[in-house]
Design a protein around this motif. Structure first.
Motif, PDB file in Angstrom:
ATOM      1  N   THR A  53       0.831  -1.211   0.000  1.00  0.00           N
ATOM      2  CA  THR A  53       0.000   0.000   0.000  1.00  0.00           C
ATOM      3  C   THR A  53       0.863   1.258   0.000  1.00  0.00           C
ATOM      4  O   THR A  53       2.018   1.235   0.424  1.00  0.00           O
ATOM      5  CB  THR A  53      -0.932   0.035   1.228  1.00  0.00           C
ATOM      6  N   GLN A  54       0.269   2.357  -0.459  1.00  0.00           N
ATOM      7  CA  GLN A  54       0.994   3.632  -0.501  1.00  0.00           C
ATOM      8  C   GLN A  54       1.296   4.135   0.912  1.00  0.00           C
ATOM      9  O   GLN A  54       2.344   4.738   1.140  1.00  0.00           O
ATOM     10  CB  GLN A  54       0.178   4.691  -1.269  1.00  0.00           C
ATOM     11  N   LEU A  55       0.374   3.903   1.843  1.00  0.00           N
ATOM     12  CA  LEU A  55       0.591   4.323   3.234  1.00  0.00           C
ATOM     13  C   LEU A  55       1.834   3.649   3.825  1.00  0.00           C
ATOM     14  O   LEU A  55       2.632   4.292   4.515  1.00  0.00           O
ATOM     15  CB  LEU A  55      -0.627   3.990   4.095  1.00  0.00           C
ATOM     16  N   TYR A  56       1.982   2.341   3.541  1.00  0.00           N
ATOM     17  CA  TYR A  56       3.149   1.601   4.039  1.00  0.00           C
ATOM     18  C   TYR A  56       4.427   2.172   3.432  1.00  0.00           C
ATOM     19  O   TYR A  56       5.401   2.427   4.126  1.00  0.00           O
ATOM     20  CB  TYR A  56       3.021   0.118   3.668  1.00  0.00           C
ATOM     21  N   ARG A  57       4.386   2.408   2.120  1.00  0.00           N
ATOM     22  CA  ARG A  57       5.575   2.904   1.423  1.00  0.00           C
ATOM     23  C   ARG A  57       5.968   4.291   1.918  1.00  0.00           C
ATOM     24  O   ARG A  57       7.151   4.584   2.096  1.00  0.00           O
ATOM     25  CB  ARG A  57       5.324   2.922  -0.094  1.00  0.00           C
ATOM     26  N   ARG A  58       4.959   5.137   2.156  1.00  0.00           N
ATOM     27  CA  ARG A  58       5.241   6.476   2.665  1.00  0.00           C
ATOM     28  C   ARG A  58       5.829   6.401   4.075  1.00  0.00           C
ATOM     29  O   ARG A  58       6.766   7.109   4.417  1.00  0.00           O
ATOM     30  CB  ARG A  58       3.948   7.291   2.678  1.00  0.00           C
ATOM     31  N   MET A  59       5.260   5.520   4.898  1.00  0.00           N
ATOM     32  CA  MET A  59       5.690   5.392   6.287  1.00  0.00           C
ATOM     33  C   MET A  59       7.115   4.851   6.391  1.00  0.00           C
ATOM     34  O   MET A  59       7.880   5.256   7.256  1.00  0.00           O
ATOM     35  CB  MET A  59       4.734   4.450   7.019  1.00  0.00           C
ATOM     36  N   HIS A  60       7.476   3.937   5.478  1.00  0.00           N
ATOM     37  CA  HIS A  60       8.807   3.320   5.506  1.00  0.00           C
ATOM     38  C   HIS A  60       9.790   3.967   4.533  1.00  0.00           C
ATOM     39  O   HIS A  60      10.846   3.414   4.245  1.00  0.00           O
ATOM     40  CB  HIS A  60       8.681   1.819   5.227  1.00  0.00           C
ATOM     41  N   LYS A  61       9.437   5.148   4.027  1.00  0.00           N
ATOM     42  CA  LYS A  61      10.311   5.948   3.135  1.00  0.00           C
ATOM     43  C   LYS A  61      10.811   5.161   1.919  1.00  0.00           C
ATOM     44  O   LYS A  61      12.003   5.117   1.620  1.00  0.00           O
ATOM     45  CB  LYS A  61      11.503   6.504   3.931  1.00  0.00           C
ATOM     46  N   LYS A  62       9.865   4.520   1.226  1.00  0.00           N
ATOM     47  CA  LYS A  62      10.226   3.751   0.026  1.00  0.00           C
ATOM     48  C   LYS A  62      10.019   4.608  -1.216  1.00  0.00           C
ATOM     49  O   LYS A  62       9.075   5.389  -1.291  1.00  0.00           O
ATOM     50  CB  LYS A  62       9.339   2.507  -0.090  1.00  0.00           C
ATOM     51  N   GLY A  63      10.882   4.443  -2.191  1.00  0.00           N
ATOM     52  CA  GLY A  63      10.711   5.081  -3.500  1.00  0.00           C
ATOM     53  C   GLY A  63      10.903   6.581  -3.519  1.00  0.00           C
ATOM     54  O   GLY A  63      10.471   7.241  -4.456  1.00  0.00           O
ATOM     55  N   ILE A  64      11.519   7.152  -2.498  1.00  0.00           N
ATOM     56  CA  ILE A  64      11.787   8.595  -2.504  1.00  0.00           C
ATOM     57  C   ILE A  64      13.219   8.786  -2.979  1.00  0.00           C
ATOM     58  O   ILE A  64      14.166   8.543  -2.244  1.00  0.00           O
ATOM     59  CB  ILE A  64      11.591   9.211  -1.092  1.00  0.00           C
ATOM     60  N   THR A  65      13.364   9.210  -4.259  1.00  0.00           N
ATOM     61  CA  THR A  65      14.710   9.361  -4.826  1.00  0.00           C
ATOM     62  C   THR A  65      15.132  10.823  -4.903  1.00  0.00           C
ATOM     63  O   THR A  65      16.309  11.115  -5.096  1.00  0.00           O
ATOM     64  CB  THR A  65      14.774   8.744  -6.238  1.00  0.00           C
ATOM     65  N   GLU A  66      14.180  11.726  -4.764  1.00  0.00           N
ATOM     66  CA  GLU A  66      14.500  13.149  -4.883  1.00  0.00           C
ATOM     67  C   GLU A  66      15.381  13.628  -3.744  1.00  0.00           C
ATOM     68  O   GLU A  66      16.306  14.397  -3.945  1.00  0.00           O
ATOM     69  CB  GLU A  66      13.206  13.973  -4.921  1.00  0.00           C
ATOM     70  N   GLU A  67      15.082  13.177  -2.528  1.00  0.00           N
ATOM     71  CA  GLU A  67      15.826  13.645  -1.364  1.00  0.00           C
ATOM     72  C   GLU A  67      17.049  12.767  -1.086  1.00  0.00           C
ATOM     73  O   GLU A  67      17.168  12.156  -0.030  1.00  0.00           O
ATOM     74  CB  GLU A  67      14.907  13.682  -0.143  1.00  0.00           C
ATOM     75  N   VAL A  68      17.951  12.696  -2.062  1.00  0.00           N
ATOM     76  CA  VAL A  68      19.164  11.891  -1.904  1.00  0.00           C
ATOM     77  C   VAL A  68      20.146  12.617  -0.992  1.00  0.00           C
ATOM     78  O   VAL A  68      20.802  12.002  -0.155  1.00  0.00           O
ATOM     79  CB  VAL A  68      19.814  11.588  -3.279  1.00  0.00           C
ATOM     80  N   ALA A  69      20.236  13.941  -1.156  1.00  0.00           N
ATOM     81  CA  ALA A  69      21.163  14.727  -0.340  1.00  0.00           C
ATOM     82  C   ALA A  69      20.710  14.700   1.111  1.00  0.00           C
ATOM     83  O   ALA A  69      19.566  14.988   1.416  1.00  0.00           O
ATOM     84  CB  ALA A  69      21.211  16.166  -0.839  1.00  0.00           C
ATOM     85  N   LYS A  70      21.628  14.302   1.991  1.00  0.00           N
ATOM     86  CA  LYS A  70      21.303  14.252   3.413  1.00  0.00           C
ATOM     87  C   LYS A  70      21.186  15.660   3.968  1.00  0.00           C
ATOM     88  O   LYS A  70      21.905  16.558   3.550  1.00  0.00           O
ATOM     89  CB  LYS A  70      22.395  13.509   4.187  1.00  0.00           C
ATOM     90  N   LYS A  71      20.301  15.810   4.925  1.00  0.00           N
ATOM     91  CA  LYS A  71      20.146  17.120   5.557  1.00  0.00           C
ATOM     92  C   LYS A  71      21.363  17.382   6.429  1.00  0.00           C
ATOM     93  O   LYS A  71      21.726  16.546   7.270  1.00  0.00           O
ATOM     94  CB  LYS A  71      18.877  17.151   6.414  1.00  0.00           C
ATOM     95  N   ARG A  72      21.986  18.545   6.212  1.00  0.00           N
ATOM     96  CA  ARG A  72      23.168  18.885   6.999  1.00  0.00           C
ATOM     97  C   ARG A  72      22.746  19.456   8.345  1.00  0.00           C
ATOM     98  O   ARG A  72      21.895  20.339   8.398  1.00  0.00           O
ATOM     99  CB  ARG A  72      24.033  19.897   6.260  1.00  0.00           C
ATOM    100  N   SER A  73      23.345  18.947   9.387  1.00  0.00           N
ATOM    101  CA  SER A  73      23.017  19.471  10.716  1.00  0.00           C
ATOM    102  C   SER A  73      23.985  20.608  11.041  1.00  0.00           C
ATOM    103  O   SER A  73      25.153  20.575  10.670  1.00  0.00           O
ATOM    104  CB  SER A  73      23.135  18.371  11.774  1.00  0.00           C
ATOM    105  N   ARG A  74      23.478  21.599  11.724  1.00  0.00           N
ATOM    106  CA  ARG A  74      24.300  22.758  12.081  1.00  0.00           C
ATOM    107  C   ARG A  74      25.204  22.402  13.242  1.00  0.00           C
ATOM    108  O   ARG A  74      24.790  21.748  14.191  1.00  0.00           O
ATOM    109  CB  ARG A  74      23.402  23.928  12.462  1.00  0.00           C
ATOM    110  N   ARG A  75      26.437  22.875  13.134  1.00  0.00           N
ATOM    111  CA  ARG A  75      27.394  22.652  14.223  1.00  0.00           C
ATOM    112  C   ARG A  75      27.046  23.595  15.355  1.00  0.00           C
ATOM    113  O   ARG A  75      26.768  24.770  15.137  1.00  0.00           O
ATOM    114  CB  ARG A  75      28.821  22.941  13.747  1.00  0.00           C
ATOM    115  N   THR A  76      27.095  23.085  16.575  1.00  0.00           N
ATOM    116  CA  THR A  76      26.810  23.949  17.722  1.00  0.00           C
ATOM    117  C   THR A  76      28.052  24.775  18.036  1.00  0.00           C
ATOM    118  O   THR A  76      29.171  24.267  18.016  1.00  0.00           O
ATOM    119  CB  THR A  76      26.431  23.130  18.965  1.00  0.00           C
ATOM    120  N   ILE A  77      27.823  26.039  18.303  1.00  0.00           N
ATOM    121  CA  ILE A  77      28.932  26.943  18.605  1.00  0.00           C
ATOM    122  C   ILE A  77      28.925  27.200  20.098  1.00  0.00           C
ATOM    123  O   ILE A  77      27.888  27.514  20.678  1.00  0.00           O
ATOM    124  CB  ILE A  77      28.769  28.282  17.839  1.00  0.00           C
TER     125      ILE A  77
END
Length: 151
Positions: A53-77
């Motif tokens: 089902t689409q709900l399962y795929r959305r919940m388990h992050k299947k088939g998402i190829t657009e967001e390949v770049a990992k989100k960069r976390s900000r370094r704490t200063i």
């Protein structure tokens, strides 16, 4: 042009003239692309646990190829701020002190505290020697109120 509907269970598209419509007792409408989807819905199966089902795929992050770049976390200063009772300069001075200086200051503070304590005890001892004020005859609570005292 007719509207393409979405399956209530699987999330698949339902094209015009296809699928089934199910209306529950509370008048909520459910649309199903196939009898398989309708059957699973009526068995009260959770679409989030059924892998296709689409709900399962959305919940388990299947088939998402657009967001390949990992989100960069900000370094704490790290910032340094003064705290209550000590500004930043005082804190820096304390940090740069040697162990010998710290020991010297500690001993000085201890000796000062001891001398203050001795003075306080000496002051305390003097007033205790003078006699206490003479007390008069005892008066009961009733006499103070103006009632019949002792009768």
């Amino acid at each position: 042009m007719q509207k393409v509907e979405i399956d209530s269970f699987s999330g698949y598209r339902i094209y015009p003239s296809k699928g089934k419509l199910f209306v529950r007792g509370d008048s909520k409408v459910f649309r199903f692309a196939s009898s398989k989807n309708a059957s699973l819905f009526l068995q009260r199966k959770n679409p989030r646990k059924i892998a296709w089902t689409q709900l399962y795929r959305r919940m388990h992050k299947k088939g998402i190829t657009e967001e390949v770049a990992k989100k960069r976390s900000r370094r704490t200063i790290k910032h340094q701020r003064g705290i209550v009772g000590a500004d930043l300069a005082t804190i820096a001075a304390r940090r740069n002190q040697t162990a010998a200086e710290r020991q010297k200051q500690r001993l000085a503070a201890i000796s000062k505290a001891k001398s203050e304590k001795k003075e306080k005890e000496a002051k305390k001892a003097k007033p205790a020697t003078r006699p206490s004020a003479p007390t008069g005859p005892k008066v009961s609570k009733q006499q103070m109120k103006g009632g019949k005292g002792g009768r």
